[in-house]
Design an enzyme around this catalytic site. Structure first.
Site, mmCIF file in Angstrom:
data_model
loop_
_atom_site.group_PDB
_atom_site.id
_atom_site.type_symbol
_atom_site.label_atom_id
_atom_site.label_comp_id
_atom_site.label_asym_id
_atom_site.label_seq_id
_atom_site.Cartn_x
_atom_site.Cartn_y
_atom_site.Cartn_z
ATOM 1 N N ASP A 73 10.964 -14.489 9.126
ATOM 2 C CA ASP A 73 11.830 -14.728 7.998
ATOM 3 C C ASP A 73 12.450 -16.119 8.151
ATOM 4 O OD1 ASP A 73 11.520 -12.449 6.462
ATOM 5 O OD2 ASP A 73 13.067 -11.256 7.643
ATOM 6 N N ASN A 143 18.543 -18.058 1.510
ATOM 7 C CA ASN A 143 19.149 -16.802 1.725
ATOM 8 C C ASN A 143 20.442 -17.028 1.630
ATOM 9 O OD1 ASN A 143 17.312 -14.934 2.624
ATOM 10 N ND2 ASN A 143 17.681 -14.893 4.506
ATOM 11 N N ARG A 154 40.234 -19.990 17.645
ATOM 12 C CA ARG A 154 40.824 -19.056 17.030
ATOM 13 C C ARG A 154 40.070 -18.574 15.729
ATOM 14 N NH1 ARG A 154 46.860 -21.531 16.697
ATOM 15 N NH2 ARG A 154 45.590 -23.324 16.215
ATOM 16 N N THR A 184 19.988 -8.905 2.218
ATOM 17 C CA THR A 184 19.587 -7.866 3.108
ATOM 18 C C THR A 184 19.732 -8.542 4.604
ATOM 19 O OG1 THR A 184 17.339 -8.663 2.618
ATOM 20 C CG2 THR A 184 18.115 -6.854 1.355
ATOM 21 N N GLY A 185 20.395 -9.824 4.591
ATOM 22 C CA GLY A 185 20.572 -10.496 5.794
ATOM 23 C C GLY A 185 22.164 -10.208 6.400
#
Length: 288
Positions: A73, A143, A154, A184-185
């Site tokens: 991908d 994506n 921090r 979907t990632g």
């Protein structure tokens, strides 16, 4: 689609894993009279030499007929980003872990390559988003765009607004803005909603929020989200499609918005979003 005459080739970062498939592609291209274009990076990676069917050390050409990817991908996203807005279809053969964006699996490499060169596939238009800092040229993402705390520092202190309205401020490990293709990632790993391809909009989700009320939010395509770093000292790391893209300094803001430029993903009949969802994530869930 029309039969290809020229095609850009991108491959997995580990050349040994795609060497056999690349040889198959070169032979098929020579038979079909297709010129394959390899960037300087691809040329060096595979130790290529020019032939009647290939052009080595070639600059990126937006006028090719096809972009053919042998990889996972991440490599397919590289192809989609390079050809976003051009209409050039990106045909992926999976050599990665999940291969959600791939059109065919490795066992069907030879058949898939022949189909790709013949133009025997359908195309799907994927929306993209763009990241823009003050005075900067927008950067496309297929994506997602993420803002994450720096390792060893921090937690991040991020505020996010939609248009003129501040929606919230969250102490967290990060914030992710994802397209439907990217839902979907990283977004899915954050517990965000899966958005089917074809849905207009994008989604904001949080990485390890230090809050009981932080929830994912789906944004309309016409809206712009502004992410601000409210920390007085700690920068946040920015990634685009999983690759480093700079830092969000304390007090600074970046905008993420829907883009008019769309990527073109090749797919063979039967490789729909819902088929991929069942095959890739259903298989991973059951371990078979």
């Amino acid at each position: 689609m029309k039969r290809a005459r020229t095609a850009t080739v991108f491959t997995h970062r580990r050349p040994s894993e795609t060497a056999e498939a690349l040889s198959t592609l070169c032979r098929a291209a020579e038979r079909a009279g297709v010129e394959l274009r390899f960037s300087p990076e691809e040329t060096a990676k595979h130790g290529l030499q020019g032939s009647s069917a290939s052009l080595i050390d070639a600059p990126l050409d937006h006028g090719v007929d096809l972009c053919l990817v042998l990889g996972g991908d991440g490599t397919i996203l590289h192809g989609l980003r390079n050809y976003v807005g051009t209409g050039v279809p990106v045909f992926g053969v999976n050599f990665g872990e999940v291969g959600f964006l791939a059109t065919v699996d490795p066992e069907n490499t030879e058949e898939g390559i022949d189909r790709a060169l013949r133009g025997d596939f359908e195309v799907l238009s994927l929306p993209s988003i763009e990241l823009k800092g003050p005075g900067e040229t927008p950067m496309p993402a297929i994506n997602d765009v993420s803002f994450q705390r720096k390792h060893g520092l921090r937690v991040a202190d991020l505020a996010y607004s939609v248009g003129e309205d501040e929606v919230g401020r969250v102490r967290c490990d990060g914030l992710v803005v994802a397209t439907p293709a990217g839902s979907t990632g990283y977004n899915l790993a954050n517990g965000g909603p899966v958005m089917a391809w074809g849905v207009e909009g994008f989604v904001v989700s949080f990485i390890a929020p230090h809050s009981l009320t932080a929830r994912a939010l789906v944004i309309a395509p016409g809206d712009t989200i502004t992410v601000s770093n409210r920390s007085r000292e700690e920068p946040a790391v920015i990634t685009v499609d999983g690759r480093p893209a700079g830092e969000l300094e304390p007090g600074a803001s970046f905008e993420v918005s829907f883009s008019e430029a769309r990527a073109t993903l090749a797919q063979i009949p039967g490789a729909s979003f819902y088929h991929r969802l069942r095959e890739k994530f259903g298989r991973l869930a059951t371990g078979v």
